[in-house]
Design a protein around this motif. Sequence first.
Motif, PDB file in Angstrom:
ATOM      1  N   HIS A 485     -14.175   4.229  14.083  1.00 53.52           N
ATOM      2  CA  HIS A 485     -13.207   5.043  13.344  1.00 53.52           C
ATOM      3  C   HIS A 485     -12.808   4.359  12.036  1.00 53.52           C
ATOM      4  O   HIS A 485     -11.688   4.526  11.551  1.00 53.52           O
ATOM      5  N   GLU A 486     -13.707   3.575  11.476  1.00 53.24           N
ATOM      6  CA  GLU A 486     -13.390   2.773  10.296  1.00 53.24           C
ATOM      7  C   GLU A 486     -12.914   3.632   9.129  1.00 53.24           C
ATOM      8  O   GLU A 486     -11.950   3.293   8.435  1.00 53.24           O
ATOM      9  N   ALA A 487     -13.570   4.766   8.896  1.00 51.85           N
ATOM     10  CA  ALA A 487     -13.197   5.618   7.771  1.00 51.85           C
ATOM     11  C   ALA A 487     -11.773   6.144   7.945  1.00 51.85           C
ATOM     12  O   ALA A 487     -10.971   6.154   7.001  1.00 51.85           O
ATOM     13  N   ALA A 488     -11.458   6.568   9.184  1.00 49.07           N
ATOM     14  CA  ALA A 488     -10.116   7.099   9.440  1.00 49.07           C
ATOM     15  C   ALA A 488      -9.066   6.008   9.303  1.00 49.07           C
ATOM     16  O   ALA A 488      -7.986   6.236   8.756  1.00 49.07           O
ATOM     17  N   LEU A 489      -9.378   4.812   9.791  1.00 50.23           N
ATOM     18  CA  LEU A 489      -8.432   3.700   9.690  1.00 50.23           C
ATOM     19  C   LEU A 489      -8.201   3.318   8.227  1.00 50.23           C
ATOM     20  O   LEU A 489      -7.091   2.939   7.842  1.00 50.23           O
ATOM     21  N   ARG A 490      -9.245   3.438   7.427  1.00 48.45           N
ATOM     22  CA  ARG A 490      -9.096   3.145   5.997  1.00 48.45           C
ATOM     23  C   ARG A 490      -8.184   4.189   5.341  1.00 48.45           C
ATOM     24  O   ARG A 490      -7.384   3.859   4.462  1.00 48.45           O
ATOM     25  N   GLN A 491      -8.292   5.430   5.781  1.00 43.41           N
ATOM     26  CA  GLN A 491      -7.415   6.466   5.259  1.00 43.41           C
ATOM     27  C   GLN A 491      -5.952   6.195   5.639  1.00 43.41           C
ATOM     28  O   GLN A 491      -5.046   6.373   4.827  1.00 43.41           O
ATOM     29  N   LEU A 492      -5.756   5.754   6.882  1.00 39.34           N
ATOM     30  CA  LEU A 492      -4.403   5.404   7.315  1.00 39.34           C
ATOM     31  C   LEU A 492      -3.857   4.240   6.500  1.00 39.34           C
ATOM     32  O   LEU A 492      -2.680   4.221   6.115  1.00 39.34           O
ATOM     33  N   GLU A 493      -4.703   3.269   6.214  1.00 41.90           N
ATOM     34  CA  GLU A 493      -4.264   2.117   5.429  1.00 41.90           C
ATOM     35  C   GLU A 493      -3.920   2.538   4.000  1.00 41.90           C
ATOM     36  O   GLU A 493      -2.966   2.033   3.405  1.00 41.90           O
ATOM     37  N   ARG A 494      -4.676   3.477   3.470  1.00 42.30           N
ATOM     38  CA  ARG A 494      -4.379   3.975   2.125  1.00 42.30           C
ATOM     39  C   ARG A 494      -3.010   4.665   2.100  1.00 42.30           C
ATOM     40  O   ARG A 494      -2.233   4.497   1.152  1.00 42.30           O
ATOM     41  N   ILE A 495      -2.730   5.429   3.156  1.00 40.64           N
ATOM     42  CA  ILE A 495      -1.416   6.079   3.246  1.00 40.64           C
ATOM     43  C   ILE A 495      -0.312   5.029   3.224  1.00 40.64           C
ATOM     44  O   ILE A 495       0.661   5.134   2.477  1.00 40.64           O
ATOM     45  N   ARG A 496      -0.480   4.011   4.073  1.00 45.43           N
ATOM     46  CA  ARG A 496       0.557   2.977   4.189  1.00 45.43           C
ATOM     47  C   ARG A 496       0.748   2.230   2.876  1.00 45.43           C
ATOM     48  O   ARG A 496       1.876   2.057   2.402  1.00 45.43           O
ATOM     49  N   LEU A 497      -0.347   1.787   2.284  1.00 43.59           N
ATOM     50  CA  LEU A 497      -0.241   0.997   1.062  1.00 43.59           C
ATOM     51  C   LEU A 497       0.248   1.827  -0.123  1.00 43.59           C
ATOM     52  O   LEU A 497       0.861   1.291  -1.045  1.00 43.59           O
ATOM     53  N   SER A 498      -0.016   3.114  -0.103  1.00 49.26           N
ATOM     54  CA  SER A 498       0.436   3.975  -1.202  1.00 49.26           C
ATOM     55  C   SER A 498       1.930   4.221  -1.142  1.00 49.26           C
ATOM     56  O   SER A 498       2.608   4.226  -2.176  1.00 49.26           O
TER      57      SER A 498
END
Length: 543
Positions: A485-498
């Motif tokens: 689920h790397e792509a989804a986790l990266r999306q979640l990280e983008r949400i958090r960092l943004s």
Amino acid sequence: MKLEPYERSTGQSLAEDYKHRFERVRDLYVYNVWDETCWEERAAWLDQSRFSANRTELVHSLIRYNDRLGNDPESFEALEQLRRPETLVIVGGQQAGLFTGPLLVIYKAATIIQAARQASEQLKRPVVPVFWIAGEDHDFEEVNHAYTLTPQLQVEKLKLELERPMGTRTSISRLTIDNWEDALNQLDNSLLDTEFKAPLLEKLMDAAGKSKTLTEFFGRMMAWLFGKHGLILLDSDDAGIRKLEGPMFTRLLEHRHEVNHAVLSGWEQVKRLGYSPQAEAHPDSANLFIFEDDGERVLLYRDGESLTDRKKERRYDPQQLLEWVSHQPERFSNNVMTRPVMQDYLLPVLGAVLGPGEIAYWGMTRSVFEVLGMQMPILLPRRELTLMEGTVQKHMEKFGWTIEDVLYRFDEKKNQWLREQDQLKLEERFAEVKEQFLELYRPILETVASINPGMSKLGKANEQKIIEQIEFLETRSTEANQAQHEAALRQLERIRLSLLPLGRDQERVYNVFSYLNKYGTDWVDELVSQPLSLQPVHSIVYM
């Protein structure tokens, strides 16, 4: 651009009560900004004869400074209006940060302009916006950096380094910067390649090439972004401004005992109301700084009839200081408790735009104004914004998350989502294995302990090692499963960092240039054009 009101706590209890429960803090402030009659009341007070700087000389000094920054014609039109005795001011300020510092600086400037426009319409008289650059402050480490989010999802700290040791603690406006190139290269490397990037960097390089100090660089950037909206810029450490401040420095020195008593009284009153004071109150403070011959900015304390530095290594005769005020006013500087009254002396301040922490420490200053025969102005909370980029919004919609989920329970929601993706039920199955192992193993422990009591300790240690090995395999298995689920986790990280970088509000971390690089400058102009909105103060801005 779409703005969606969103009520959010800043964590500053006094400021929260100021915004939502004014009756609790009424004794700390003069005007209730939520009562529309306060504008007329404050304007009427300002129209009375009062202790203030020479308006003509002030305008001449500001014209020289804004001309040096290359400010826009609209700002000089505002300055011409300021010549007129009926013209009032909305003011707010900030330290001069690298590349304008955090986003909140942009929002404060926008609020100042919006408030001036609204006040002018309401009072039917000219009200101009002024941005007070706190160039007298000396904490270089607090302003020499900016943060951006890189394409690799790293919160990167861009830092302006001095090519020599800083030495004495002098004001940012007096600290010469010899080389901007490294900081500009850091910004260049952190930004995506977009249609706006080259012109932005060109603008920055041009401004840096004309700037000798961080304050000047900051001023040029603010003039570029807001000069077209009539924003007047003022550097608190400008020599022309210092000359005008002489009479007020004299009054502060002559009434230093009463002023500090008022500060201590304000500190105690804030405490009595159940809040934590946001500024230091020292029983012997003179609430003024002096610049030594080597440029060091030294806070003054009372010691009997003399004044000293904190360590009492330097001693100053009050009469000598008064002579310096007359002939060298540039040697003096305000601290956080006397800056508000100096601001009110220089400018006909209808209202001051403040952040939550500023609202809190201004609550200590009401008596300071009064002991000097002055009056605290209207205090307006600055707009608080969260920029919501389209990509981030889409990611949140995909996961079904709200802004509250991101800001207040990100880890909880992320872990919940991961558990939902675990089709193999790894967590559950490993828990079963550990439980079954313990059921089988513990009777054996009891048996070996009955043979030899010393075996019990060995058996428990062995049990712990086996559990650790099971948990090790569980961790590695979970990581391998999550890799799917790397792509989804990266999306979640983008949400958090943004939205919550470094665990802090977006507006307190990120710099505006990464957003200017993606969207140009039109969104800033659109933000300024919005009507003033103070309830709620916070909004989500959909880019």
